[in-house]
Design a protein around this motif. Structure first.
Motif, PDB file in Angstrom:
ATOM      1  N   SER A 105       0.853  -1.185   0.000  1.00  0.00           N
ATOM      2  CA  SER A 105       0.000   0.000   0.000  1.00  0.00           C
ATOM      3  C   SER A 105       0.893   1.242   0.000  1.00  0.00           C
ATOM      4  N   PRO A 106       0.412   2.355  -0.522  1.00  0.00           N
ATOM      5  CA  PRO A 106       1.240   3.570  -0.553  1.00  0.00           C
ATOM      6  C   PRO A 106       1.708   4.027   0.818  1.00  0.00           C
ATOM      7  N   VAL A 107       0.879   3.842   1.835  1.00  0.00           N
ATOM      8  CA  VAL A 107       1.264   4.268   3.185  1.00  0.00           C
ATOM      9  C   VAL A 107       2.420   3.413   3.710  1.00  0.00           C
ATOM     10  N   VAL A 108       2.336   2.099   3.510  1.00  0.00           N
ATOM     11  CA  VAL A 108       3.409   1.205   3.962  1.00  0.00           C
ATOM     12  C   VAL A 108       4.679   1.459   3.157  1.00  0.00           C
ATOM     13  N   ALA A 109       4.536   1.685   1.863  1.00  0.00           N
ATOM     14  CA  ALA A 109       5.709   1.935   1.021  1.00  0.00           C
ATOM     15  C   ALA A 109       6.400   3.242   1.396  1.00  0.00           C
ATOM     16  N   GLY A 110       5.644   4.250   1.774  1.00  0.00           N
ATOM     17  CA  GLY A 110       6.238   5.534   2.127  1.00  0.00           C
ATOM     18  C   GLY A 110       6.774   5.593   3.540  1.00  0.00           C
ATOM     19  N   TRP A 111       6.015   5.045   4.487  1.00  0.00           N
ATOM     20  CA  TRP A 111       6.382   5.169   5.892  1.00  0.00           C
ATOM     21  C   TRP A 111       7.108   3.954   6.443  1.00  0.00           C
ATOM     22  N   GLY A 112       7.179   2.849   5.703  1.00  0.00           N
ATOM     23  CA  GLY A 112       7.846   1.645   6.182  1.00  0.00           C
ATOM     24  C   GLY A 112       9.328   1.833   6.469  1.00  0.00           C
ATOM     25  N   PRO A 113      10.112   2.362   5.509  1.00  0.00           N
ATOM     26  CA  PRO A 113      11.545   2.545   5.791  1.00  0.00           C
ATOM     27  C   PRO A 113      11.843   3.487   6.966  1.00  0.00           C
ATOM     28  N   PRO A 114      11.180   4.642   7.104  1.00  0.00           N
ATOM     29  CA  PRO A 114      11.481   5.462   8.287  1.00  0.00           C
ATOM     30  C   PRO A 114      11.096   4.781   9.594  1.00  0.00           C
ATOM     31  N   ILE A 115      10.008   4.004   9.586  1.00  0.00           N
ATOM     32  CA  ILE A 115       9.628   3.304  10.811  1.00  0.00           C
ATOM     33  C   ILE A 115      10.641   2.208  11.125  1.00  0.00           C
ATOM     34  N   LEU A 116      11.091   1.489  10.104  1.00  0.00           N
ATOM     35  CA  LEU A 116      12.087   0.434  10.300  1.00  0.00           C
ATOM     36  C   LEU A 116      13.395   1.008  10.848  1.00  0.00           C
ATOM     37  N   PHE A 117      13.877   2.069  10.235  1.00  0.00           N
ATOM     38  CA  PHE A 117      15.126   2.672  10.699  1.00  0.00           C
ATOM     39  C   PHE A 117      14.924   3.423  12.014  1.00  0.00           C
ATOM     40  N   GLY A 118      13.715   3.902  12.263  1.00  0.00           N
ATOM     41  CA  GLY A 118      13.419   4.516  13.561  1.00  0.00           C
ATOM     42  C   GLY A 118      13.453   3.501  14.685  1.00  0.00           C
ATOM     43  N   ALA A 119      12.947   2.297  14.426  1.00  0.00           N
ATOM     44  CA  ALA A 119      13.027   1.238  15.434  1.00  0.00           C
ATOM     45  C   ALA A 119      14.481   0.856  15.692  1.00  0.00           C
ATOM     46  N   TRP A 120      15.252   0.777  14.624  1.00  0.00           N
ATOM     47  CA  TRP A 120      16.676   0.487  14.767  1.00  0.00           C
ATOM     48  C   TRP A 120      17.367   1.587  15.576  1.00  0.00           C
ATOM     49  N   ALA A 121      17.014   2.845  15.321  1.00  0.00           N
ATOM     50  CA  ALA A 121      17.604   3.960  16.058  1.00  0.00           C
ATOM     51  C   ALA A 121      17.200   3.904  17.532  1.00  0.00           C
ATOM     52  N   ALA A 122      15.968   3.495  17.817  1.00  0.00           N
ATOM     53  CA  ALA A 122      15.531   3.382  19.211  1.00  0.00           C
ATOM     54  C   ALA A 122      16.311   2.295  19.936  1.00  0.00           C
ATOM     55  N   VAL A 123      16.533   1.178  19.265  1.00  0.00           N
ATOM     56  CA  VAL A 123      17.316   0.099  19.879  1.00  0.00           C
ATOM     57  C   VAL A 123      18.755   0.564  20.112  1.00  0.00           C
ATOM     58  N   MET A 124      19.336   1.210  19.123  1.00  0.00           N
ATOM     59  CA  MET A 124      20.716   1.680  19.273  1.00  0.00           C
ATOM     60  C   MET A 124      20.812   2.770  20.344  1.00  0.00           C
ATOM     61  N   GLY A 125      19.813   3.646  20.423  1.00  0.00           N
ATOM     62  CA  GLY A 125      19.814   4.686  21.450  1.00  0.00           C
ATOM     63  C   GLY A 125      19.704   4.111  22.848  1.00  0.00           C
ATOM     64  N   SER A 126      18.859   3.094  23.017  1.00  0.00           N
ATOM     65  CA  SER A 126      18.752   2.470  24.340  1.00  0.00           C
ATOM     66  C   SER A 126      20.028   1.710  24.687  1.00  0.00           C
ATOM     67  N   ARG A 127      20.644   1.096  23.692  1.00  0.00           N
ATOM     68  CA  ARG A 127      21.924   0.398  23.930  1.00  0.00           C
ATOM     69  C   ARG A 127      23.015   1.403  24.323  1.00  0.00           C
ATOM     70  N   LEU A 128      23.022   2.548  23.646  1.00  0.00           N
ATOM     71  CA  LEU A 128      24.006   3.575  23.993  1.00  0.00           C
ATOM     72  C   LEU A 128      23.774   4.095  25.395  1.00  0.00           C
ATOM     73  N   ARG A 129      22.522   4.280  25.757  1.00  0.00           N
ATOM     74  CA  ARG A 129      22.212   4.782  27.106  1.00  0.00           C
ATOM     75  C   ARG A 129      22.652   3.769  28.157  1.00  0.00           C
ATOM     76  N   LEU A 130      22.401   2.486  27.908  1.00  0.00           N
ATOM     77  CA  LEU A 130      22.841   1.466  28.860  1.00  0.00           C
ATOM     78  C   LEU A 130      24.364   1.429  28.971  1.00  0.00           C
ATOM     79  N   ASP A 131      25.048   1.617  27.869  1.00  0.00           N
ATOM     80  CA  ASP A 131      26.514   1.636  27.902  1.00  0.00           C
ATOM     81  C   ASP A 131      27.041   2.856  28.657  1.00  0.00           C
ATOM     82  N   LEU A 132      26.346   3.985  28.530  1.00  0.00           N
ATOM     83  CA  LEU A 132      26.804   5.196  29.230  1.00  0.00           C
ATOM     84  C   LEU A 132      26.516   5.141  30.726  1.00  0.00           C
ATOM     85  N   LEU A 133      25.477   4.385  31.130  1.00  0.00           N
ATOM     86  CA  LEU A 133      25.148   4.285  32.550  1.00  0.00           C
ATOM     87  C   LEU A 133      26.086   3.341  33.298  1.00  0.00           C
ATOM     88  N   ARG A 134      26.796   2.482  32.600  1.00  0.00           N
ATOM     89  CA  ARG A 134      27.709   1.540  33.277  1.00  0.00           C
ATOM     90  C   ARG A 134      28.955   2.178  33.742  1.00  0.00           C
TER      91      ARG A 134
END
Length: 134
Positions: A105-134
Motif C-alpha cells: 500500500s502507498p502508506v506502507v511503502a512511504g512510511w515503512g523505511p522510516p519506521i524500520l530505521f526509527g526502530a533500529w535507532a531506538a534500539v541503538m539509542g537504548s543500547r548507547l544509554r545502557l553503555d553510558l550508565l555503566r
C-alpha cells in the motif's frame, strides 16, 4: 469537492482552481475519473516521510560512533555509517518500487523505511544509554 476538470488521456489536463487544491484532493479527483493513481499516492507518502531520514540517519551514525569499542578504528565506524545510508537508500527505493507496482500500500511503502530505521535507532539509542550508565 466541486471542481471543473477536463480530462485528457494522460491525466488531468486542466483543473480550474487546481492551484488551491491539495495534492490529495487532486489524486482523488483523478482516481474517481478512472486514472491509476497508485504511483502518485506512493510518491506523496514517500515525500511526506522522507524528511525523517534527516534525523534518523545522523542519530544512527552518532550511536555507532559513540559506542566505539567494537570498532578498532574511526574509519570502520565511518564505513558502517556509509553502509547505513546506502542501506536506507536501497530499502526506500525497493519500498517505493513495490508501492508503485501495487504490491505494498502507498502508506506502507512511504512510511515503512522510516519506521524500520526509527526502530533500529531506538534500539541503538537504548543500547548507547545502557553503555553510558555503566
Amino acid at each position: 469537492v466541486q471542481t471543473d476538470c477536463r480530462l485528457h488521456e494522460q491525466g488531468i489536463q486542466q483543473c480550474r482552481g487546481s492551484r488551491d487544491l491539495p495534492l490529495r484532493t487532486l489524486t482523488y479527483v483523478a482516481n474517481d475519473s478512472g486514472l491509476e493513481t497508485t504511483a502518485y499516492r506512493t510518491d506523496l507518502q514517500n515525500r511526506m516521510a522522507s524528511p525523517f531520514a534527516c534525523f534518523l540517519l545522523p542519530f544512527l551514525a552518532l550511536c555507532y560512533c559513540s559506542i566505539g569499542p567494537p570498532f578498532p578504528r574511526p574509519a570502520t565506524a565511518c564505513l558502517i555509517c556509509i553502509a547505513i545510508a546506502v542501506g536506507h537508500a536501497l530499502v526506500s527505493g525497493v519500498a517505493t518500487s513495490m508501492g508503485h507496482s501495487g504490491m505494498l500500500s502507498p502508506v506502507v511503502a512511504g512510511w515503512g523505511p522510516p519506521i524500520l530505521f526509527g526502530a533500529w535507532a531506538a534500539v541503538m539509542g537504548s543500547r548507547l544509554r545502557l553503555d553510558l550508565l555503566r
